[in-house]
Design a protein around this motif. Structure first.
Motif, mmCIF file in Angstrom:
data_model
loop_
_atom_site.group_PDB
_atom_site.id
_atom_site.type_symbol
_atom_site.label_atom_id
_atom_site.label_comp_id
_atom_site.label_asym_id
_atom_site.label_seq_id
_atom_site.Cartn_x
_atom_site.Cartn_y
_atom_site.Cartn_z
ATOM 1 N N ILE A 159 48.843 13.059 45.011
ATOM 2 C CA ILE A 159 50.104 13.726 45.329
ATOM 3 C C ILE A 159 50.269 13.822 46.841
ATOM 4 C CG2 ILE A 159 51.435 15.836 45.073
ATOM 5 C CD1 ILE A 159 49.709 16.367 42.558
ATOM 6 N N GLY A 160 49.174 14.178 47.518
ATOM 7 C CA GLY A 160 49.279 14.440 48.949
ATOM 8 C C GLY A 160 49.576 13.201 49.774
ATOM 9 N N ILE A 161 49.019 12.065 49.392
ATOM 10 C CA ILE A 161 49.203 10.881 50.226
ATOM 11 C C ILE A 161 50.463 10.112 49.837
ATOM 12 C CG2 ILE A 161 48.167 8.731 51.039
ATOM 13 C CD1 ILE A 161 45.467 9.908 50.535
ATOM 14 N N TRP A 162 50.697 9.971 48.513
ATOM 15 C CA TRP A 162 51.801 9.101 48.090
ATOM 16 C C TRP A 162 52.988 9.882 47.546
ATOM 17 C CZ3 TRP A 162 46.639 7.928 47.398
ATOM 18 C CH2 TRP A 162 46.190 6.792 48.049
ATOM 19 N N GLY A 163 53.001 11.197 47.767
ATOM 20 C CA GLY A 163 54.050 12.020 47.186
ATOM 21 C C GLY A 163 55.335 11.995 47.985
ATOM 22 N N GLY A 164 56.263 12.848 47.569
ATOM 23 C CA GLY A 164 57.567 12.901 48.215
ATOM 24 C C GLY A 164 57.561 13.752 49.473
ATOM 25 N N LYS A 165 58.706 14.355 49.775
ATOM 26 C CA LYS A 165 58.870 15.020 51.076
ATOM 27 C C LYS A 165 57.944 16.217 51.268
ATOM 28 C CE LYS A 165 63.599 13.841 52.365
ATOM 29 N NZ LYS A 165 64.005 13.227 51.079
ATOM 30 N N SER A 166 57.921 17.130 50.310
ATOM 31 C CA SER A 166 57.094 18.328 50.523
ATOM 32 C C SER A 166 55.768 18.172 49.796
ATOM 33 C CB SER A 166 57.835 19.569 50.061
ATOM 34 O OG SER A 166 58.228 19.424 48.722
ATOM 35 N N ARG A 167 55.169 16.988 49.956
ATOM 36 C CA ARG A 167 53.952 16.680 49.204
ATOM 37 C C ARG A 167 52.778 17.557 49.611
ATOM 38 N NH1 ARG A 167 51.819 12.719 53.000
ATOM 39 N NH2 ARG A 167 53.422 12.593 54.575
ATOM 40 N N ILE A 168 52.704 17.946 50.907
ATOM 41 C CA ILE A 168 51.529 18.695 51.362
ATOM 42 C C ILE A 168 51.501 20.062 50.703
ATOM 43 C CG2 ILE A 168 50.418 19.710 53.368
ATOM 44 C CD1 ILE A 168 51.485 17.381 54.977
ATOM 45 N N LYS A 169 52.660 20.725 50.755
ATOM 46 C CA LYS A 169 52.749 22.047 50.152
ATOM 47 C C LYS A 169 52.473 21.954 48.641
ATOM 48 C CE LYS A 169 56.062 25.516 49.625
ATOM 49 N NZ LYS A 169 57.481 25.472 49.373
ATOM 50 N N THR A 170 53.081 20.935 48.029
ATOM 51 C CA THR A 170 52.955 20.826 46.576
ATOM 52 C C THR A 170 51.530 20.532 46.150
ATOM 53 O OG1 THR A 170 55.162 19.927 46.585
ATOM 54 C CG2 THR A 170 53.910 19.682 44.574
ATOM 55 N N SER A 171 50.870 19.632 46.902
ATOM 56 C CA SER A 171 49.509 19.292 46.496
ATOM 57 C C SER A 171 48.608 20.515 46.615
ATOM 58 C CB SER A 171 48.977 18.129 47.334
ATOM 59 O OG SER A 171 49.062 18.435 48.694
ATOM 60 N N MET A 172 48.835 21.322 47.655
ATOM 61 C CA MET A 172 48.063 22.565 47.800
ATOM 62 C C MET A 172 48.318 23.487 46.617
ATOM 63 S SD MET A 172 46.293 23.031 50.585
ATOM 64 C CE MET A 172 46.147 22.516 52.268
ATOM 65 N N LYS A 173 49.612 23.612 46.274
ATOM 66 C CA LYS A 173 49.971 24.522 45.185
ATOM 67 C C LYS A 173 49.304 24.066 43.891
ATOM 68 C CE LYS A 173 54.046 26.573 43.030
ATOM 69 N NZ LYS A 173 55.517 26.631 43.024
ATOM 70 N N PHE A 174 49.401 22.777 43.638
ATOM 71 C CA PHE A 174 48.771 22.217 42.444
ATOM 72 C C PHE A 174 47.282 22.546 42.423
ATOM 73 C CE2 PHE A 174 46.118 18.615 41.119
ATOM 74 C CZ PHE A 174 46.357 18.639 39.761
ATOM 75 N N PHE A 175 46.629 22.290 43.548
ATOM 76 C CA PHE A 175 45.178 22.446 43.593
ATOM 77 C C PHE A 175 44.780 23.904 43.393
ATOM 78 C CE2 PHE A 175 40.893 22.247 44.887
ATOM 79 C CZ PHE A 175 40.518 20.927 44.840
ATOM 80 N N ILE A 176 45.399 24.786 44.167
ATOM 81 C CA ILE A 176 44.992 26.195 44.119
ATOM 82 C C ILE A 176 45.295 26.776 42.742
ATOM 83 C CG2 ILE A 176 45.319 28.456 45.171
ATOM 84 C CD1 ILE A 176 44.300 26.871 47.326
ATOM 85 N N PHE A 177 46.474 26.435 42.206
ATOM 86 C CA PHE A 177 46.869 26.939 40.892
ATOM 87 C C PHE A 177 45.844 26.544 39.836
ATOM 88 C CE2 PHE A 177 51.229 28.632 40.484
ATOM 89 C CZ PHE A 177 51.098 29.248 39.265
ATOM 90 N N THR A 178 45.556 25.257 39.753
ATOM 91 C CA THR A 178 44.663 24.811 38.690
ATOM 92 C C THR A 178 43.228 25.245 38.965
ATOM 93 O OG1 THR A 178 45.002 22.708 39.753
ATOM 94 C CG2 THR A 178 45.766 22.896 37.534
ATOM 95 N N LEU A 179 42.859 25.296 40.245
ATOM 96 C CA LEU A 179 41.490 25.704 40.544
ATOM 97 C C LEU A 179 41.267 27.161 40.165
ATOM 98 C CD1 LEU A 179 38.820 24.726 41.810
ATOM 99 C CD2 LEU A 179 39.513 25.915 43.856
#
Lengths: 516, 505
Positions: free
Chosen positions: A167-187
């Protein structure tokens, strides 16, 4: 027919005995090989990765060849492999599959080559992308086939890192925020699971799921562990109210990652519930049945309503996933054999339909670089093949008779109706709403008049290429095939479903006996 | 007929002494020979020779220690008490020192003022001090060893005279460290008053209540003193400043080697007094919980990489303290907890050294590229787009970051899991919960580093190359560390049973 074909396939005893390890290792080893290839040789990288994942798929088909029944009647788990791993803690490398796991493994291995093929035109950091995908595949298969809690946990968390990077490398515009959210949420869910595993291991000194299936835990412990385990799984599903990571993640993730996320990773949550929560803490699950059903029903209706108002196609499908997963949870928490097998069947069909919807939206996006509904119109006249494919997938998604979606939803609703009619009615509204939002999507995008001022206008020149057709065709075929001929799958799933329901009953009876 | 005595001891005593203390003796001889060598060497030959000799000395000491681990320790006097656990702790110290000596040339190619032969002598001196701390249960011996190590640290931190921050850090560490030493000595005085001996074993004989009061005072003071050295709550304030100011190449060494030595002493001390004092374990619980939480919370807002890792090192000290708490909880000693501390610190050493390898290297190469005023303090923004500028470095650093965050399949997960297993075994569920919560918080800042490297675009920096001729040695050792981290994450069994075996003795 397929089964008889499988029986003709040459069998090799070593492969037969280590099939699950091979399935885990093959993508992993290929990923290691991939890392040795220079990044410039993109075609070689892509081909090798595709070949590896396709080979994994072919090998996973060998799982369909069930072993002979032994003296104790049909064994629930087959292909068992046990090796000591961390002997001091009684942790084993213990693999095994029942038909539920087999279905999930084959669903995953089938979708990975498709997702890889869908990313064929990726242009930057190609090697990393395919490498991470193979790592993800290995972890996913591992999680589905492990029968040791610690091993399961390791695979379960190992999925996070590749997905985060994808998600972080190949994602869309707000990929950094989203990848963090995904990670922290699931972790955060995973860590609760870790506490649960620790407590369970501490008390029973074993992490062997098969041994734990024979244990009857005290009720208080069941409550505690059910909370710890199920929160983790419900976040992954995702159920209301812990769903908020999913729409963001889907919107930002690249197409292939979206496909795998929707079709495979979400299923791990339900799989976890069926594999661990219900058979181990059945009394707690029964005690909390009503709140759980309420959450599932809210998920269905809330997800559908939100899906109705979305203007981004991917977000719309993402919310529809929440609704569909709600339906599956409704089936699972009704503790009814019909409903649970319907739920599992719906997991497969949701994987197929949502997978193909994400693929087709990705193809549209590749052409127009927009996913806004209002930017589209009249696509059916320009790209008839794509539109047809999309409609078939939509029919599967809204559960039209003759498609796989119908079978799952019908079984779930009729099963739930037998136990809790009210929730069946609530669930059925989801089916109606599903038709509303999906048909709104189709109507807006494929029919009506094209909007000449939209950025998408003029970019819709070419219909599906042979590659795109090749990757979507098997999914569409399976949508229809499973719609017409669901019985082999349902029959195969009888064993594990029966086991889960019986096991919940046993636990409940034991509790009643204890109390009296 | 009395046996022949040499300096007041029997021949059997001397042979045992030589056998068990050989690693310490090797390092001591190494230090002396380095001092002597400078007389004979041309100035231009000094640096390479010093590097080779000190590496060899440390390697030899490590080899001998490994060999001694095979036997069963039977040498125990008033001053020196050999245990397998102690030997393993000293192995961590020596390993960290060896890794540091190995990397210094890469770093000093950017920071020329570290090109001084004294550096190697001082590193060896501090290693000797820290190793010696693990060889004894005598407070006086421990104190002297600790001071030996600290003096080396004070000088090494100030090694970059041209850098204001280096001097500031050294002075800060010196003043606060002296205060901590004074408190330690005060605590030892109370201990002597209570037990009439400076040996930890004497605490077992305490019966009367009033002496118990003095013993608890001494425990409080000793724990405070060591809390300072290990940056535990509430004595952690110095760590971010000192880490930020000290030369990057030495920071990881100071963090991991000092932790091994300090935790070795803490473990021995608590194991000896916990049976006599009832509240000792509560002290550990509170300190562990708060250290983990505060370390991770502090790191969230930092932008300097060394400060982030300093806060992370505070948090990791808190995690390791769980193991100490698990060892002495409920007034019964459980060797498993001890093994968890060992296992954890060993893996912590590997991953911290790895992370600081990457940072030292980046710092040096940034210095060469931009020549900016000699600051040795990388910001988070320096990591931006590292994956594009040097993919290998980014990959290695993310392995170490994921390991520090405790995610499978890296060794960091297994290390943390070990601690939690043994904490759960002792029913320290509150600590388990806090550890999980704080590692969830901690994941954020490790991810921020990975995200900067992979998800953000590089800003104005060129491709990064290894300076000088040390490319092979740098990349080789870095890859070895990363492989070790991954290997131990998947196959922790052997190392785990080694530490369990050591702890059970």
């Amino acid at each position: 027919m397929i089964l008889s074909f499988l029986h003709m396939m040459p069998s090799h005893p070593w492969l037969e005995n280590h099939l699950l390890s091979v399935l885990i290792a093959l993508p992993l080893v290929s990923a290691c090989l991939l890392s040795l290839i220079p990044a410039r040789a993109t075609t070689l990288v892509k081909s090798l990765a595709l070949f590896a994942s396709f080979l994994t798929f072919l090998l996973s088909l060998l799982l369909l060849k069930m072993p002979e029944t032994n003296l104790e009647g049909p064994a629930l788990f087959s292909h068992l492999e046990v090796y000591p791993w961390i002997a001091t803690w009684n942790v084993f490398y213990r693999l095994g599959v029942d038909t539920l796991a087999i279905a999930m493994v084959i669903l995953s291995t089938a979708l990975f080559p498709i997702a890889l093929l869908a990313s064929w035109r990726l242009d930057h950091s190609v090697k990393g992308f395919f490498l991470l995908f193979l790592l993800l595949e290995s972890a996913v298969i591992g999680a589905f086939v492990s029968l040791d809690l610690v091993l399961f946990y390791v695979f379960w968390e190992a999925m996070l890192i590749p997905m985060f990077m994808l998600i972080g490398i190949w994602g869309g515009k707000s990929r950094i925020k989203t990848s963090m959210k995904f990670f922290i949420f699931t972790l955060s869910g995973s860590l609760l699971l870790l506490i649960g595993v620790l407590i369970l291991g501490q008390i029973y000194q074993t992490f062997n799921v098969l041994d734990l299936y024979k244990a009857l835990l005290p009720l208080n412990l069941q409550y505690l562990l059910f909370i710890l385990f199920s929160i983790s799984f419900l976040i992954k599903v995702p159920a209301f109210p812990v769903h908020s990571w999913l729409p963001d993640t889907h919107t930002e993730a690249p197409t292939a990652a979206s496909v795998i996320l929707a079709a495979v990773l979400l299923k791990l949550g339900v799989y976890g519930l069926l594999r661990f929560c219900l058979p181990l803490f059945g009394a707690a699950a029964l005690a909390w049945q009503t709140p759980l059903l309420i959450l599932s029903a809210i998920g269905i209706i809330y997800g559908s309503l939100l899906s109705w108002v979305q203007t981004d196609m991917k977000r719309l499908v993402a919310y529809s996933s929440i609704a569909h997963m709600g339906t599956i949870l409704l089936g699972v928490f009704s503790f009814n054999e019909d409903a649970i097998s319907g739920g599992i069947f719906h997991m497969i069909s949701h994987g197929l339909t949502t997978g193909s919807l994400f693929l087709l939206i990705g193809m549209l996006y590749e052409r127009t670089h927009t996913r806004e509904l209002s930017h589209y119109g009249g696509v059916a006249t320009k790209l008839p093949v794509l539109a047809t494919a999309f409609l078939i997938a939509t029919f599967g998604s809204i559960g039209l008779p003759g498609t796989n979606g119908f079978v799952g939803e019908f079984l779930i609703l009729s099963g739930v109706f037998n136990t809790t009619p009210l929730f069946a009615i609530l669930g059925a509204t989801g089916v109606v709403l599903g038709a509303v939002y999906m048909l709104r999507l189709c109507q807006q995008v494929f029919f009506g008049a094209a909007n000449p001022t939209s950025p998408a206008f003029g970019h819709l020149q070419s219909d599906l290429s042979w590659r795109e057709g090749l990757l979507i065709l098997p999914l569409l075929l399976m949508i229809i095939l499973f719609g017409i001929l669901p019985s082999p799958v349902l029959k195969a799933l009888e064993g594990p479903v029966h086991f889960v329901v019986e096991r919940v009953k046993t636990i409940q009876d034991f509790q009643v006996k204890e109390a009296s | 007929m009395s046996p022949t005595l040499f300096l007041g001891f029997t021949e059997a005593y001397w042979s045992l002494f030589l056998y068990w203390c050989l690693p310490l003796l090797v390092v001591s001889v190494g230090i002396l020979s380095l001092l002597l060598l400078s007389v004979f060497l041309k100035p231009s030959h000094e640096l390479p020779v010093y590097r080779v000799v000190s590496s060899l000395v440390l390697l030899a000491a490590m080899g001998i220690t490994l060999d001694r681990l095979g036997g069963s320790p039977n040498f125990s006097t008033d001053m020196i008490h050999i245990t397998k656990t102690g030997l393993l702790f000293s192995l961590i110290v020596l390993g960290a020192s060896f890794l540091t000596v190995w990397i210094v040339p890469v770093f000093s190619s950017g920071f020329k003022d570290l090109n001084r032969p004294e550096l190697y002598t001082l590193v060896l001196l501090s290693s000797l001090g820290m190793s010696a701390m693990t060889y004894s249960t005598n407070l006086l011996f421990i104190f002297i060893s600790l001071e030996l190590a600290s003096i080396g640290f004070y000088l090494l931190i100030a090694m970059r005279q041209s850098d204001f921050f280096s001097n500031e850090a050294s002075l800060k560490y010196f003043i606060l460290g002296s205060l901590a030493s004074a408190i330690l000595l005060f605590g030892m005085a109370f201990y002597y008053g209570a037990t009439g001996s400076l040996n930890m074993g004497a605490a077992f004989d305490i019966q009367a209540n009033d002496t118990r009061l003095y013993l608890s005072l001494s425990l409080l003071m000793l724990f405070s003193g060591f809390s300072f050295k290990l940056a535990l709550f509430p004595f952690y304030f110095w760590a971010p400043d000192v880490y930020q100011g000290s030369p990057t190449v030495l920071t990881g060494w100071m963090a991991s080697a000092m932790k091994a030595a300090g935790f070795s002493v803490l473990l021995f001390f608590f194991m000896h007094v916990a049976k006599v004092l009832n509240h000792a374990d509560n002290l550990l619980l509170v300190s562990a919980g708060l250290t983990m939480l505060i370390g991770n919370l502090l790191a969230l807002k930092q932008s300097s990489l060394k400060r982030i890792l300093a806060c992370s090192s505070i948090a990791h000290a808190g995690y390791a303290l769980i193991g100490v708490a698990a060892t002495v909880n409920n007034h019964t000693l459980m060797p498993d907890g001890q093994s968890a501390v060992l296992f954890y610190l060993l893996i912590y050493m590997l991953m911290t050294m790895g992370a600081f390898y990457v940072l030292s290297f980046l710092s040096a190469s940034t210095q060469i590229d931009t020549n900016h005023a000699g600051r040795d303090d990388l910001q988070l923004s320096h990591l931006r787009g590292l994956a594009k500028r040097n993919p290998w470095l980014a990959l290695m650093f993310s392995i170490f970051a994921f390991s520090l965050a405790g995610l499978p399949p890296t060794a960091g997960f297994m290390a943390k899991y070990t601690l939690l297993v043994y904490a759960a075994k002792q029913h320290l569920y509150s600590l388990v919960f806090i550890a999980i919560l704080s590692s969830l918080i901690g994941v954020y800042y490790y991810l921020r580093m990975v995200s900067a490297m992979y998800f953000e675009e590089p800003t104005g920096y060129t491709t990064i190359k290894v300076p000088g001729s040390s490319r092979l040695s740098f990349y080789g050792m870095l890859a070895l560390l990363a492989i070790a981290i991954l290997y131990l994450g998947v196959f922790p069994s052997d190392l785990l049973s080694l530490t369990l075996n050591a702890a059970a003795h």
